[in-house]
Design a protein around this motif. Structure first.
Motif, PDB file in Angstrom:
ATOM      1  N   SER A 142      22.825 -22.147 -18.745  1.00 18.62           N
ATOM      2  CA  SER A 142      21.643 -22.056 -19.601  1.00 18.62           C
ATOM      3  C   SER A 142      21.029 -23.435 -19.753  1.00 18.62           C
ATOM      4  O   SER A 142      21.741 -24.448 -19.746  1.00 18.62           O
ATOM      5  N   THR A 143      19.737 -23.490 -19.920  1.00 16.92           N
ATOM      6  CA  THR A 143      19.073 -24.793 -20.070  1.00 16.92           C
ATOM      7  C   THR A 143      18.689 -25.080 -21.513  1.00 16.92           C
ATOM      8  O   THR A 143      18.226 -26.176 -21.811  1.00 16.92           O
ATOM      9  N   LYS A 144      18.876 -24.129 -22.404  1.00 18.19           N
ATOM     10  CA  LYS A 144      18.513 -24.324 -23.802  1.00 18.19           C
ATOM     11  C   LYS A 144      19.736 -24.700 -24.627  1.00 18.19           C
ATOM     12  O   LYS A 144      20.770 -24.041 -24.566  1.00 18.19           O
ATOM     13  N   ILE A 145      19.633 -25.783 -25.402  1.00 20.19           N
ATOM     14  CA  ILE A 145      20.688 -26.248 -26.301  1.00 20.19           C
ATOM     15  C   ILE A 145      20.173 -26.085 -27.726  1.00 20.19           C
ATOM     16  O   ILE A 145      19.051 -26.496 -28.043  1.00 20.19           O
ATOM     17  N   PHE A 146      20.999 -25.528 -28.615  1.00 17.17           N
ATOM     18  CA  PHE A 146      20.484 -25.195 -29.943  1.00 17.17           C
ATOM     19  C   PHE A 146      21.600 -25.265 -30.997  1.00 17.17           C
ATOM     20  O   PHE A 146      22.777 -25.082 -30.678  1.00 17.17           O
ATOM     21  N   PRO A 147      21.238 -25.506 -32.265  1.00 16.23           N
ATOM     22  CA  PRO A 147      22.212 -25.391 -33.348  1.00 16.23           C
ATOM     23  C   PRO A 147      22.502 -23.921 -33.626  1.00 16.23           C
ATOM     24  O   PRO A 147      21.612 -23.075 -33.526  1.00 16.23           O
ATOM     25  N   GLY A 148      23.738 -23.614 -33.946  1.00 21.10           N
ATOM     26  CA  GLY A 148      24.121 -22.245 -34.262  1.00 21.10           C
ATOM     27  C   GLY A 148      24.570 -22.120 -35.707  1.00 21.10           C
ATOM     28  O   GLY A 148      24.555 -23.100 -36.463  1.00 21.10           O
ATOM     29  N   PRO A 149      24.995 -20.937 -36.117  1.00 22.05           N
ATOM     30  CA  PRO A 149      25.471 -20.736 -37.488  1.00 22.05           C
ATOM     31  C   PRO A 149      26.674 -21.608 -37.843  1.00 22.05           C
ATOM     32  O   PRO A 149      26.923 -21.884 -39.021  1.00 22.05           O
ATOM     33  N   LYS A 150      27.434 -22.043 -36.820  1.00 18.59           N
ATOM     34  CA  LYS A 150      28.612 -22.881 -37.064  1.00 18.59           C
ATOM     35  C   LYS A 150      28.304 -24.380 -36.992  1.00 18.59           C
ATOM     36  O   LYS A 150      29.201 -25.205 -37.192  1.00 18.59           O
ATOM     37  N   THR A 151      27.056 -24.736 -36.706  1.00 12.15           N
ATOM     38  CA  THR A 151      26.685 -26.151 -36.627  1.00 12.15           C
ATOM     39  C   THR A 151      26.589 -26.745 -38.028  1.00 12.15           C
ATOM     40  O   THR A 151      25.860 -26.222 -38.875  1.00 12.15           O
ATOM     41  N   PRO A 152      27.304 -27.825 -38.312  1.00  7.21           N
ATOM     42  CA  PRO A 152      27.185 -28.454 -39.634  1.00  7.21           C
ATOM     43  C   PRO A 152      25.751 -28.892 -39.908  1.00  7.21           C
ATOM     44  O   PRO A 152      25.069 -29.415 -39.020  1.00  7.21           O
ATOM     45  N   SER A 153      25.308 -28.686 -41.117  1.00  9.45           N
ATOM     46  CA  SER A 153      23.972 -29.148 -41.491  1.00  9.45           C
ATOM     47  C   SER A 153      23.951 -30.668 -41.549  1.00  9.45           C
ATOM     48  O   SER A 153      24.985 -31.309 -41.788  1.00  9.45           O
ATOM     49  N   ASP A 154      22.783 -31.248 -41.339  1.00 13.48           N
ATOM     50  CA  ASP A 154      22.665 -32.701 -41.457  1.00 13.48           C
ATOM     51  C   ASP A 154      23.069 -33.159 -42.856  1.00 13.48           C
ATOM     52  O   ASP A 154      23.697 -34.210 -43.020  1.00 13.48           O
ATOM     53  N   LYS A 155      22.710 -32.381 -43.853  1.00 13.56           N
ATOM     54  CA  LYS A 155      23.051 -32.734 -45.230  1.00 13.56           C
ATOM     55  C   LYS A 155      24.560 -32.842 -45.407  1.00 13.56           C
ATOM     56  O   LYS A 155      25.061 -33.799 -46.027  1.00 13.56           O
ATOM     57  N   SER A 156      25.301 -31.865 -44.869  1.00  8.34           N
ATOM     58  CA  SER A 156      26.756 -31.904 -45.021  1.00  8.34           C
ATOM     59  C   SER A 156      27.370 -33.039 -44.203  1.00  8.34           C
ATOM     60  O   SER A 156      28.340 -33.675 -44.634  1.00  8.34           O
ATOM     61  N   LEU A 157      26.814 -33.302 -43.016  1.00 10.80           N
ATOM     62  CA  LEU A 157      27.288 -34.422 -42.211  1.00 10.80           C
ATOM     63  C   LEU A 157      27.121 -35.746 -42.951  1.00 10.80           C
ATOM     64  O   LEU A 157      28.036 -36.578 -42.995  1.00 10.80           O
ATOM     65  N   ILE A 158      25.955 -35.943 -43.486  1.00 11.48           N
ATOM     66  CA  ILE A 158      25.669 -37.191 -44.223  1.00 11.48           C
ATOM     67  C   ILE A 158      26.604 -37.327 -45.408  1.00 11.48           C
ATOM     68  O   ILE A 158      27.122 -38.416 -45.697  1.00 11.48           O
ATOM     69  N   HIS A 159      26.875 -36.209 -46.081  1.00 11.27           N
ATOM     70  CA  HIS A 159      27.806 -36.245 -47.215  1.00 11.27           C
ATOM     71  C   HIS A 159      29.194 -36.702 -46.767  1.00 11.27           C
ATOM     72  O   HIS A 159      29.810 -37.558 -47.401  1.00 11.27           O
ATOM     73  N   ALA A 160      29.692 -36.137 -45.656  1.00  7.31           N
ATOM     74  CA  ALA A 160      31.025 -36.493 -45.173  1.00  7.31           C
ATOM     75  C   ALA A 160      31.089 -37.948 -44.729  1.00  7.31           C
ATOM     76  O   ALA A 160      32.092 -38.633 -44.957  1.00  7.31           O
ATOM     77  N   ILE A 161      30.036 -38.422 -44.078  1.00  8.34           N
ATOM     78  CA  ILE A 161      29.992 -39.827 -43.658  1.00  8.34           C
ATOM     79  C   ILE A 161      30.072 -40.746 -44.871  1.00  8.34           C
ATOM     80  O   ILE A 161      30.849 -41.713 -44.908  1.00  8.34           O
ATOM     81  N   LYS A 162      29.287 -40.442 -45.887  1.00  5.68           N
ATOM     82  CA  LYS A 162      29.290 -41.256 -47.105  1.00  5.68           C
ATOM     83  C   LYS A 162      30.645 -41.188 -47.808  1.00  5.68           C
ATOM     84  O   LYS A 162      31.147 -42.205 -48.312  1.00  5.68           O
ATOM     85  N   GLN A 163      31.241 -40.003 -47.837  1.00 10.25           N
ATOM     86  CA  GLN A 163      32.542 -39.850 -48.474  1.00 10.25           C
ATOM     87  C   GLN A 163      33.601 -40.665 -47.744  1.00 10.25           C
ATOM     88  O   GLN A 163      34.430 -41.349 -48.366  1.00 10.25           O
ATOM     89  N   ALA A 164      33.607 -40.603 -46.413  1.00  8.18           N
ATOM     90  CA  ALA A 164      34.580 -41.368 -45.629  1.00  8.18           C
ATOM     91  C   ALA A 164      34.421 -42.863 -45.874  1.00  8.18           C
ATOM     92  O   ALA A 164      35.408 -43.594 -46.059  1.00  8.18           O
ATOM     93  N   LYS A 165      33.184 -43.323 -45.901  1.00  6.62           N
ATOM     94  CA  LYS A 165      32.931 -44.743 -46.123  1.00  6.62           C
ATOM     95  C   LYS A 165      33.328 -45.171 -47.531  1.00  6.62           C
ATOM     96  O   LYS A 165      33.834 -46.288 -47.739  1.00  6.62           O
TER      97      LYS A 165
END
Length: 355
Positions: free
Chosen positions: A83-106
């Motif tokens: 397939s040539t299409k790449i996309f976020p799915g229902p299991k893809t972490p939201s940017d908001k949650s990613l940013i939260h985890a990055i900040k928490q780790a730091k």
């Protein structure tokens, strides 16, 4: 942490890891001065899991193991290998949650690697991300355009959040052979928007074929090397398997003259863990001691090499209640492997365990 599963610990003594000076090469001499990355992979396949209270608690427990680098994984999808299409799915972490985890780790004093993955929605034919590829140039270009947008999105997020290390791709063995795409397109464009260090995570049977290591700061290897052909192996057999692979890596490393990090390394808690380390679905009885021995062997062997600048164990789950004595998954949480990891990362040797 359940110490009872280890049995009686004979003694605890101080332990210090030393990294030797490199060769006369200026580049390699600088590389040997790099701090060792005491890492762990942190992975979720839910949209908001990284933003949860359980995730915060899991990261706090992770920091208590002596882990200094946390690799946060996020996943996009494509339907099939061609397939040539790449996309976020229902299991893809939201940017908001990613940013939260990055900040928490730091906030807990850990540095961060952001590592985007591509998975196939349909893996019924036994194919996975390493098989993504095409038979004509038009489809390659469509896929490259999609991949460029995907990876630059996360590179910009990494820059915005102060992530220290960014991975430009993971186990894309067929696509990584398209060297000019990475050298002339992806890597330069990532460097335009991201100021930290970068790597690529090659599969254990791919790393010697990658043609763009010189454009990166680290060679990355997902180290699912088979260590033995025997189920329920003895510790010395497991260690001998790692000695063989480490020598092969060293010989090859001298040709590229780059520091190496193991962007993934991990073992399930089952009898075939050392035979097929990459296998998710393989059955077998729960064997905590085999996972424990695999951790110990890798740490003991790889810590002796100058070129080895980090280990990222696959994986720590975003729940403080994960793992335990009946769990055969990769996670080390609440198992003997967690104690081994903590002892090495904190500079403590648990005496008498492997004599």
């Amino acid at each position: 942490m359940h110490r009872s599963s280890l049995g009686v610990v004979v003694g605890i003594v101080g332990f210090t890891l030393f990294f030797l000076a490199g060769t006369a090469s200026k580049v390699y001499a600088q590389a040997t001065q790099l701090a060792f990355q005491k890492g762990m992979c942190y992975a979720a396949w839910e949209k908001e899991r990284y933003g949860s209270k359980n995730s915060d608690k899991a990261l706090e427990k992770l920091s208590q193991t002596g882990t200094e680098w946390v690799q946060i994984v996020t996943t996009y999808y494509q339907d099939t290998y061609n397939s040539t299409k790449i996309f976020p799915g229902p299991k893809t972490p939201s940017d908001k949650s990613l940013i939260h985890a990055i900040k928490q780790a730091k906030s807990l004093g850990m540095k961060v690697m952001l590592k985007p993955h591509i998975d196939l929605v349909d893996e019924s034919n036994g194919l996975f991300r390493a098989d993504i590829g095409f038979q004509n140039e038009e489809d390659w270009q469509k896929s490259f355009s999609q991949y460029r947008d995907f990876i630059l999105h996360y590179a910009k997020l990494a820059e915005k959040t102060g992530v220290e290390l960014f991975c430009v791709g993971t186990e894309l063995a067929f696509a990584s052979a398209q060297t000019s795409f990475w050298q002339e397109d992806i890597i330069p464009k990532v460097r335009e928007v991201y100021s930290g260090e970068i790597t690529y995570a090659a599969n254990w049977d791919e790393y010697q074929k990658v043609g763009f290591w010189q454009e990166l700061d680290y060679v990355g290897i997902d180290a699912y090397f088979p260590l033995t052909q025997k189920k329920n192996p003895e510790y010395e057999e497991i260690k001998a398997g790692w000695i063989k692979w480490a020598y092969e890596i060293q010989v090859w490393q001298e040709t590229v003259n780059k520091p190496i990090i193991f962007t993934e390394i991990g073992y399930r808690s089952c009898e075939f863990a050392a035979t097929r380390p990459w296998e998710y679905s393989f059955g077998g009885e729960v064997h905590l001691e085999i996972q424990e021995a695999c951790y110990k062997a890798a740490l003991e062997v790889l810590s002796a090499y100058d070129w080895c600048k980090g280990l990222y164990w696959w994986y720590w789950k975003p729940s403080p209640y994960a793992g335990g004595p009946s769990n055969r998954d990769f996670i080390p949480q609440n198992k003997p492997a967690e104690i081994v990891l903590t002892s090495w990362y904190k500079g403590i040797l648990l005496a008498g365990l492997y004599q």
